[in-house]
Write a protein that holds these residues in place. Structure first.
Motif, short mmCIF file in Angstrom:
data_model
loop_
_atom_site.label_atom_id
_atom_site.label_comp_id
_atom_site.label_asym_id
_atom_site.label_seq_id
_atom_site.Cartn_x
_atom_site.Cartn_y
_atom_site.Cartn_z
N LYS A 180 -20.04 -29.75 -16.78
CA LYS A 180 -19.66 -28.31 -17.86
C LYS A 180 -17.87 -28.08 -17.12
CE LYS A 180 -23.82 -26.80 -19.41
NZ LYS A 180 -25.51 -25.88 -19.10
N GLU A 181 -18.35 -28.53 -15.66
CA GLU A 181 -17.00 -28.42 -14.80
C GLU A 181 -16.56 -28.62 -15.12
OE1 GLU A 181 -19.48 -27.31 -10.44
OE2 GLU A 181 -18.34 -29.65 -10.55
N HIS A 182 -16.22 -30.65 -15.50
CA HIS A 182 -14.93 -31.03 -16.54
C HIS A 182 -14.34 -30.05 -17.62
CE1 HIS A 182 -14.34 -34.64 -13.90
NE2 HIS A 182 -15.94 -34.65 -13.52
N ILE A 206 -13.00 -26.96 -13.71
CA ILE A 206 -13.59 -26.67 -12.68
C ILE A 206 -14.11 -27.54 -11.36
CG2 ILE A 206 -15.72 -25.21 -11.37
CD1 ILE A 206 -15.64 -23.55 -13.69
N ASN A 207 -13.02 -27.63 -10.40
CA ASN A 207 -13.60 -28.52 -9.26
C ASN A 207 -12.94 -30.22 -9.86
OD1 ASN A 207 -14.80 -26.89 -7.85
ND2 ASN A 207 -17.12 -27.06 -8.81
N SER A 208 -11.92 -30.18 -10.58
CA SER A 208 -11.58 -30.98 -10.81
C SER A 208 -10.08 -31.08 -11.15
CB SER A 208 -12.56 -32.33 -11.86
OG SER A 208 -11.29 -33.17 -12.08
N LYS A 209 -9.35 -31.48 -10.21
CA LYS A 209 -7.58 -31.04 -10.99
C LYS A 209 -7.17 -32.46 -11.76
CE LYS A 209 -6.16 -29.41 -5.76
NZ LYS A 209 -5.20 -30.23 -5.06
N THR A 227 -9.28 -33.56 -14.02
CA THR A 227 -9.68 -33.23 -15.79
C THR A 227 -8.92 -31.71 -16.27
OG1 THR A 227 -12.02 -32.88 -14.83
CG2 THR A 227 -11.90 -34.61 -15.71
N LYS A 228 -8.91 -30.91 -14.83
CA LYS A 228 -7.53 -29.42 -15.79
C LYS A 228 -6.48 -30.31 -16.36
CE LYS A 228 -7.02 -25.22 -13.45
NZ LYS A 228 -7.18 -24.11 -12.28
N ALA A 229 -5.61 -31.36 -15.64
CA ALA A 229 -4.55 -31.21 -16.51
C ALA A 229 -4.45 -31.60 -16.83
CB ALA A 229 -3.97 -32.22 -14.86
N LYS A 230 -6.19 -33.00 -17.52
CA LYS A 230 -5.78 -34.04 -18.66
C LYS A 230 -6.49 -33.29 -19.10
CE LYS A 230 -3.36 -37.14 -16.24
NZ LYS A 230 -1.82 -37.55 -16.49
N GLY A 231 -7.40 -32.86 -19.69
CA GLY A 231 -8.30 -32.14 -20.60
C GLY A 231 -9.04 -33.15 -21.09
N PHE A 232 -10.94 -32.92 -20.76
CA PHE A 232 -11.66 -33.03 -21.12
C PHE A 232 -11.60 -33.87 -22.36
CE2 PHE A 232 -15.98 -33.32 -22.25
CZ PHE A 232 -16.62 -34.55 -20.97
N ASP A 233 -12.23 -35.42 -22.60
CA ASP A 233 -12.59 -34.95 -23.99
C ASP A 233 -14.10 -35.57 -24.25
OD1 ASP A 233 -12.12 -36.10 -27.17
OD2 ASP A 233 -12.31 -37.68 -26.63
N LYS A 234 -14.86 -36.50 -23.56
CA LYS A 234 -16.63 -36.56 -23.79
C LYS A 234 -16.77 -37.82 -22.55
CE LYS A 234 -16.04 -41.07 -26.83
NZ LYS A 234 -15.72 -41.46 -27.47
N LEU A 235 -17.93 -37.91 -21.98
CA LEU A 235 -18.41 -38.71 -21.02
C LEU A 235 -18.59 -39.58 -22.20
CD1 LEU A 235 -20.56 -39.06 -18.86
CD2 LEU A 235 -22.41 -37.99 -19.70
N GLU A 236 -18.19 -41.00 -21.25
CA GLU A 236 -18.12 -42.32 -21.97
C GLU A 236 -19.37 -43.13 -21.46
OE1 GLU A 236 -16.51 -44.06 -24.61
OE2 GLU A 236 -14.39 -42.72 -24.20
N VAL A 237 -19.80 -43.05 -20.39
CA VAL A 237 -20.82 -44.37 -19.88
C VAL A 237 -21.63 -42.85 -18.34
CG1 VAL A 237 -20.13 -45.29 -18.73
CG2 VAL A 237 -22.53 -46.21 -19.58
N TYR A 238 -22.95 -43.47 -17.90
CA TYR A 238 -22.83 -43.35 -16.80
C TYR A 238 -24.20 -44.25 -15.98
CZ TYR A 238 -27.30 -40.71 -18.95
OH TYR A 238 -28.23 -40.08 -19.42
N PHE A 239 -24.54 -44.09 -15.34
CA PHE A 239 -25.38 -44.49 -14.42
C PHE A 239 -26.73 -44.26 -13.42
CE2 PHE A 239 -21.45 -47.53 -15.04
CZ PHE A 239 -22.07 -48.68 -15.51
N GLU A 240 -27.60 -44.28 -13.73
CA GLU A 240 -28.70 -43.16 -12.90
C GLU A 240 -29.05 -43.91 -11.73
OE1 GLU A 240 -32.16 -40.33 -13.69
OE2 GLU A 240 -31.12 -41.08 -15.23
N THR A 241 -28.63 -43.51 -10.44
CA THR A 241 -29.55 -44.27 -9.69
C THR A 241 -30.55 -43.32 -8.24
OG1 THR A 241 -29.66 -46.11 -7.71
CG2 THR A 241 -28.05 -43.99 -8.25
#
Length: 98
Positions: free
Chosen positions: A27-29, A33-36, A38-52
């Motif tokens: 949501k921040e991306h 918020i809190n990311s210069k 992605t604020k400049a480039k624009g967020f498209d989508k989450l591709e993959v994540y790894f949980e640990t």
């Protein structure tokens, strides 16, 4: 839980990060918020994540992925299980994608 993730920006660039709350961070991306970056480039989508289970593992994986070439990052997105096996971390991460 901690997450290392790769997102695609609107300009087709890839951004890698880590967080303790994947939903909040996305949501921040989305809102810039809190990311210069992605604020400049624009967020498209989450591709993959790894949980640990530890912040240390998430940060270590983030660092490894950030050092990869764009082609290798795309390989990670397309076959995350292979990448985790390749670096010898099988069993340390749960892999998810959207």
């Amino acid at each position: 839980m901690y997450f290392t993730y790769i997102i695609r920006c609107k300009d087709d660039s890839l951004y890698t990060g880590y967080t303790s709350d994947i939903n909040r961070r996305m949501k921040e991306h989305e809102t810039g918020i809190n990311s210069k970056y992605t604020k400049a480039k624009g967020f498209d989508k989450l591709e993959v994540y790894f949980e640990t289970d530890t912040k240390s593992k998430a940060m270590k994986l983030e660092s490894r992925i950030k050092k990869l070439t764009r082609k290798k990052k795309i390989d990670v997105i397309e076959n995350p299980n292979f990448y985790i096996n390749e670096i010898g971390e099988r069993g340390n991460y749960f892999i998810g994608s959207y």
